[in-house]
Design a protein around this motif. Structure first.
Motif, PDB file in Angstrom:
ATOM      1  N   LEU A  17       0.842  -1.197   0.000  1.00 20.66           N
ATOM      2  CA  LEU A  17       0.000   0.000   0.000  1.00 20.66           C
ATOM      3  C   LEU A  17       0.876   1.244   0.000  1.00 20.66           C
ATOM      4  CD1 LEU A  17      -2.566  -1.217   2.670  1.00 20.66           C
ATOM      5  CD2 LEU A  17      -2.845  -1.209   0.174  1.00 20.66           C
ATOM      6  N   PRO A  18       0.502   2.270  -0.763  1.00 22.48           N
ATOM      7  CA  PRO A  18       1.368   3.440  -0.922  1.00 22.48           C
ATOM      8  C   PRO A  18       1.600   4.239   0.351  1.00 22.48           C
ATOM      9  CG  PRO A  18      -0.767   3.780  -1.989  1.00 22.48           C
ATOM     10  CD  PRO A  18      -0.693   2.339  -1.610  1.00 22.48           C
ATOM     11  N   VAL A  26       2.908   1.134  -6.305  1.00 18.14           N
ATOM     12  CA  VAL A  26       3.886   0.374  -5.516  1.00 18.14           C
ATOM     13  C   VAL A  26       4.595  -0.624  -6.436  1.00 18.14           C
ATOM     14  CG1 VAL A  26       4.243  -0.982  -3.430  1.00 18.14           C
ATOM     15  CG2 VAL A  26       2.315   0.598  -3.549  1.00 18.14           C
ATOM     16  N   PRO A  27       5.650  -0.203  -7.117  1.00 20.18           N
ATOM     17  CA  PRO A  27       6.355  -1.091  -8.052  1.00 20.18           C
ATOM     18  C   PRO A  27       6.871  -2.355  -7.378  1.00 20.18           C
ATOM     19  CG  PRO A  27       7.048   1.192  -8.343  1.00 20.18           C
ATOM     20  CD  PRO A  27       6.217   1.149  -7.095  1.00 20.18           C
ATOM     21  N   ARG A  28       6.875  -3.439  -8.125  1.00 18.93           N
ATOM     22  CA  ARG A  28       7.235  -4.744  -7.582  1.00 18.93           C
ATOM     23  C   ARG A  28       8.719  -4.928  -7.250  1.00 18.93           C
ATOM     24  NH1 ARG A  28       2.446  -4.109  -6.417  1.00 18.93           N
ATOM     25  NH2 ARG A  28       1.092  -5.908  -6.462  1.00 18.93           N
ATOM     26  N   PRO A  29       9.668  -4.334  -7.977  1.00 17.81           N
ATOM     27  CA  PRO A  29      11.084  -4.621  -7.675  1.00 17.81           C
ATOM     28  C   PRO A  29      11.509  -4.337  -6.240  1.00 17.81           C
ATOM     29  CG  PRO A  29      10.902  -3.600  -9.826  1.00 17.81           C
ATOM     30  CD  PRO A  29       9.536  -3.537  -9.211  1.00 17.81           C
ATOM     31  N   GLN A  30      10.862  -3.400  -5.562  1.00 15.00           N
ATOM     32  CA  GLN A  30      11.288  -3.062  -4.201  1.00 15.00           C
ATOM     33  C   GLN A  30      11.033  -4.190  -3.196  1.00 15.00           C
ATOM     34  OE1 GLN A  30       8.738   0.090  -2.336  1.00 15.00           O
ATOM     35  NE2 GLN A  30       7.559  -0.145  -4.224  1.00 15.00           N
ATOM     36  N   PHE A  31      10.281  -5.212  -3.605  1.00 17.23           N
ATOM     37  CA  PHE A  31      10.005  -6.345  -2.721  1.00 17.23           C
ATOM     38  C   PHE A  31      10.929  -7.536  -3.013  1.00 17.23           C
ATOM     39  CE2 PHE A  31       6.076  -3.914  -3.155  1.00 17.23           C
ATOM     40  CZ  PHE A  31       5.767  -3.673  -1.827  1.00 17.23           C
ATOM     41  N   ALA A  32      11.965  -7.310  -3.811  1.00 16.49           N
ATOM     42  CA  ALA A  32      12.835  -8.410  -4.240  1.00 16.49           C
ATOM     43  C   ALA A  32      13.486  -9.124  -3.062  1.00 16.49           C
ATOM     44  CB  ALA A  32      13.898  -7.880  -5.196  1.00 16.49           C
ATOM     45  N   GLU A  33      13.956  -8.358  -2.083  1.00 19.52           N
ATOM     46  CA  GLU A  33      14.654  -8.987  -0.959  1.00 19.52           C
ATOM     47  C   GLU A  33      13.740  -9.928  -0.187  1.00 19.52           C
ATOM     48  OE1 GLU A  33      17.073  -7.747   3.137  1.00 19.52           O
ATOM     49  OE2 GLU A  33      16.523  -6.204   1.672  1.00 19.52           O
ATOM     50  N   ALA A  34      12.508  -9.484   0.074  1.00 19.57           N
ATOM     51  CA  ALA A  34      11.570 -10.315   0.826  1.00 19.57           C
ATOM     52  C   ALA A  34      11.270 -11.612   0.083  1.00 19.57           C
ATOM     53  CB  ALA A  34      10.276  -9.542   1.081  1.00 19.57           C
ATOM     54  N   PHE A  35      11.080 -11.526  -1.216  1.00 23.42           N
ATOM     55  CA  PHE A  35      10.742 -12.728  -1.977  1.00 23.42           C
ATOM     56  C   PHE A  35      11.952 -13.640  -2.166  1.00 23.42           C
ATOM     57  CE2 PHE A  35       6.818 -10.554  -2.666  1.00 23.42           C
ATOM     58  CZ  PHE A  35       5.891 -11.545  -2.926  1.00 23.42           C
ATOM     59  N   THR A  36      13.139 -13.073  -2.192  1.00 23.98           N
ATOM     60  CA  THR A  36      14.338 -13.906  -2.256  1.00 23.98           C
ATOM     61  C   THR A  36      14.520 -14.687  -0.953  1.00 23.98           C
ATOM     62  OG1 THR A  36      15.410 -12.408  -3.826  1.00 23.98           O
ATOM     63  CG2 THR A  36      16.842 -13.882  -2.566  1.00 23.98           C
ATOM     64  N   VAL A  37      14.296 -14.024   0.172  1.00 25.40           N
ATOM     65  CA  VAL A  37      14.348 -14.721   1.467  1.00 25.40           C
ATOM     66  C   VAL A  37      13.315 -15.851   1.492  1.00 25.40           C
ATOM     67  CG1 VAL A  37      13.889 -14.478   3.946  1.00 25.40           C
ATOM     68  CG2 VAL A  37      15.255 -12.750   2.744  1.00 25.40           C
ATOM     69  N   ALA A  38      12.115 -15.554   1.007  1.00 22.06           N
ATOM     70  CA  ALA A  38      11.062 -16.578   0.983  1.00 22.06           C
ATOM     71  C   ALA A  38      11.465 -17.758   0.106  1.00 22.06           C
ATOM     72  CB  ALA A  38       9.760 -15.960   0.483  1.00 22.06           C
ATOM     73  N   ARG A  39      11.981 -17.455  -1.073  1.00 19.91           N
ATOM     74  CA  ARG A  39      12.412 -18.530  -1.982  1.00 19.91           C
ATOM     75  C   ARG A  39      13.490 -19.391  -1.339  1.00 19.91           C
ATOM     76  NH1 ARG A  39      16.289 -16.908  -6.747  1.00 19.91           N
ATOM     77  NH2 ARG A  39      17.527 -16.625  -4.833  1.00 19.91           N
ATOM     78  N   ASP A  40      14.493 -18.728  -0.764  1.00 23.45           N
ATOM     79  CA  ASP A  40      15.609 -19.476  -0.188  1.00 23.45           C
ATOM     80  C   ASP A  40      15.177 -20.337   1.002  1.00 23.45           C
ATOM     81  OD1 ASP A  40      17.163 -18.272  -2.092  1.00 23.45           O
ATOM     82  OD2 ASP A  40      18.110 -16.840  -0.720  1.00 23.45           O
ATOM     83  N   ALA A  41      14.071 -19.927   1.658  1.00 22.41           N
ATOM     84  CA  ALA A  41      13.555 -20.691   2.798  1.00 22.41           C
ATOM     85  C   ALA A  41      12.553 -21.762   2.371  1.00 22.41           C
ATOM     86  CB  ALA A  41      12.903 -19.743   3.799  1.00 22.41           C
ATOM     87  N   PRO A  91       2.774 -13.525  -6.195  1.00 28.11           N
ATOM     88  CA  PRO A  91       2.379 -12.118  -6.129  1.00 28.11           C
ATOM     89  C   PRO A  91       1.280 -11.763  -7.119  1.00 28.11           C
ATOM     90  CG  PRO A  91       4.389 -12.342  -7.397  1.00 28.11           C
ATOM     91  CD  PRO A  91       4.089 -13.711  -6.835  1.00 28.11           C
ATOM     92  N   HIS A  92       0.480 -10.739  -6.756  1.00 23.67           N
ATOM     93  CA  HIS A  92      -0.423 -10.125  -7.716  1.00 23.67           C
ATOM     94  C   HIS A  92       0.414  -9.342  -8.727  1.00 23.67           C
ATOM     95  CE1 HIS A  92      -3.173 -10.929  -4.447  1.00 23.67           C
ATOM     96  NE2 HIS A  92      -4.204 -10.372  -5.053  1.00 23.67           N
ATOM     97  N   ALA A  93       0.023  -9.374  -9.983  1.00 22.87           N
ATOM     98  CA  ALA A  93       0.688  -8.576 -11.015  1.00 22.87           C
ATOM     99  C   ALA A  93      -0.173  -8.592 -12.273  1.00 22.87           C
ATOM    100  CB  ALA A  93       2.085  -9.115 -11.325  1.00 22.87           C
ATOM    101  N   GLY A  94      -0.094  -7.519 -13.046  1.00 23.15           N
ATOM    102  CA  GLY A  94      -0.816  -7.478 -14.309  1.00 23.15           C
ATOM    103  C   GLY A  94      -2.310  -7.480 -14.151  1.00 23.15           C
TER     104      GLY A  94
END
Length: 357
Positions: free
Chosen positions: A156-157, A191-206, A212-215
């Motif tokens: 959310l903005p 709210v562009p998606r790239p700023q959430f990269a770290e959170a999703f990388t942590v999730a992937r690695d775990a 995610p919602h997109a498009g």
């Protein structure tokens, strides 16, 4: 298929559309827990907790759910979730949501909820999770429906997004007994998606799945970003993939499913009307898609209704609708034995329909 063609199919099959849809075992992959609150439950909780700036009857609530656009939908959504205050509230919500799905022939559901929305209001994370788990398990004991959770980052903005992201991932990783995936919602354009990269990388690695919602409200770029930065395994909505032929080919080649929610798209103004909805085109292009309900009471729909609309309003054939039900099983993160059982159920239902024709 026209309405008259649909009528001829009913006569030929010996089954009405309703009987056909009711006979079809279903999986729900894109439905929000908070957006599934029954109107009477919302009104009762508002009275219980003294939330006095919401409608006080069903008629008023129906008007409250008339959305001008997607941003207005988010505004109403945030106003409504304030009635959820304690573990008992969340238990009622989870139980009613799961029982409602079971009553529509849903065998398995991956239900999204947004814990940080509640934690930032002062609700204890363990109380929140204890409530939804109690409701989930009650429904499973009563009906056999299996539910798993997707924790959604509230993109959310006006929110401090780093604590929201980190808090949501931490919540999910500490509750892996039934939380299987990380999601991301909110207005895509703000709210562009790239700023959430770290959170999703942590999730992937775990080992958490990423959905995610997109498009939904913006173009193909948001979907590309979800794939590149968020390691998306499925895309929530994703209907704007059609804006980019290269993206269509990528999704098809890599078998990345889209969770399509037609009535939601109409009610938030993303699509003008059912004849304009891209689902038939997505199917024609052999993209992997499933049919879902999103926020059913807020949009005046159910998953059962979505299957009926697929036949009556979108002109899909019955074999295509069976294909959507089967695709939801394949796109799910259900364990292999459950998937096998669901495949067999859907195949048996398809055989019964074929035998009636």
């Amino acid at each position: 298929m026209s309405v008259s063609d649909a009528g001829r199919q009913e006569v030929a099959d010996g089954l009405s559309d309703e009987e056909f849809v009711d006979a079809l075992p279903k999986v729900e992959l894109h439905v929000h827990l908070e957006g599934s609150m029954r109107p009477r439950t919302l009104l009762a909780l508002a009275r219980r907790h003294g939330v006095d700036d919401l409608p006080t009857d069903i008629e008023g609530l129906t008007k409250f759910y008339e959305f001008r656009d997607f941003d207005h939908f988010i505004e109403v959504y945030l106003a409504a979730v304030r009635v959820l205050r304690d573990a008992d509230d969340f238990a009622v919500l989870a139980r009613e949501t799961a029982l409602g799905l079971a009553g529509q022939g849903v065998r398995y559901a991956e239900i999204t909820f947004t814990p940080f929305l509640h934690i930032q209001r002062g609700i204890d994370a363990d109380e929140l999770f204890g409530g939804i788990e109690r409701g989930r398990l009650d429904a499973e004991r009563e009906t056999g429906i299996q539910v798993r959770w997707v924790t959604d980052i509230p993109g959310l903005p006006n929110m401090n997004l780093r604590p929201a992201s980190e808090g949501t991932v931490e919540f999910a990783l500490n509750r892996r007994e039934s939380v299987i995936a990380l999601g991301l919602g909110g207005p895509e354009v703000d709210v562009p998606r790239p700023q959430f990269a770290e959170a999703f990388t942590v999730a992937r690695d775990a080992g958490l799945h990423r959905v995610p919602h997109a498009g939904e409200t913006t173009g193909a770029r948001t979907i590309w970003d979800a794939l590149e930065y968020l390691h998306a395994e499925r895309i929530g909505h994703g209907i704007r993939a059609l804006d980019d032929p290269a993206l269509v080919e990528h999704l098809r080649a890599h078998h990345i499913p889209l969770e399509v929610c037609p009535t939601s798209n109409l009610r938030t103004g993303v699509v003008a009307d059912y004849p304009d909805h891209p689902l038939p085109t997505l199917i024609e292009l052999a993209l992997p898609v499933s049919l879902n309900s999103d926020d059913p009471p807020m949009f005046g729909t159910t998953l059962r209704d979505e299957y009926l609309h697929a036949l009556r309003s979108l002109g899909l054939r019955r074999d295509q609708v069976v294909g959507l039900a089967a695709a939801a099983v394949e796109h799910s993160f259900a364990p292999a034995p459950l998937k096998d059982a669901l495949r067999a159920e859907i195949a048996a239902a398809a055989d019964r329909v074929q035998a009636a024709s």
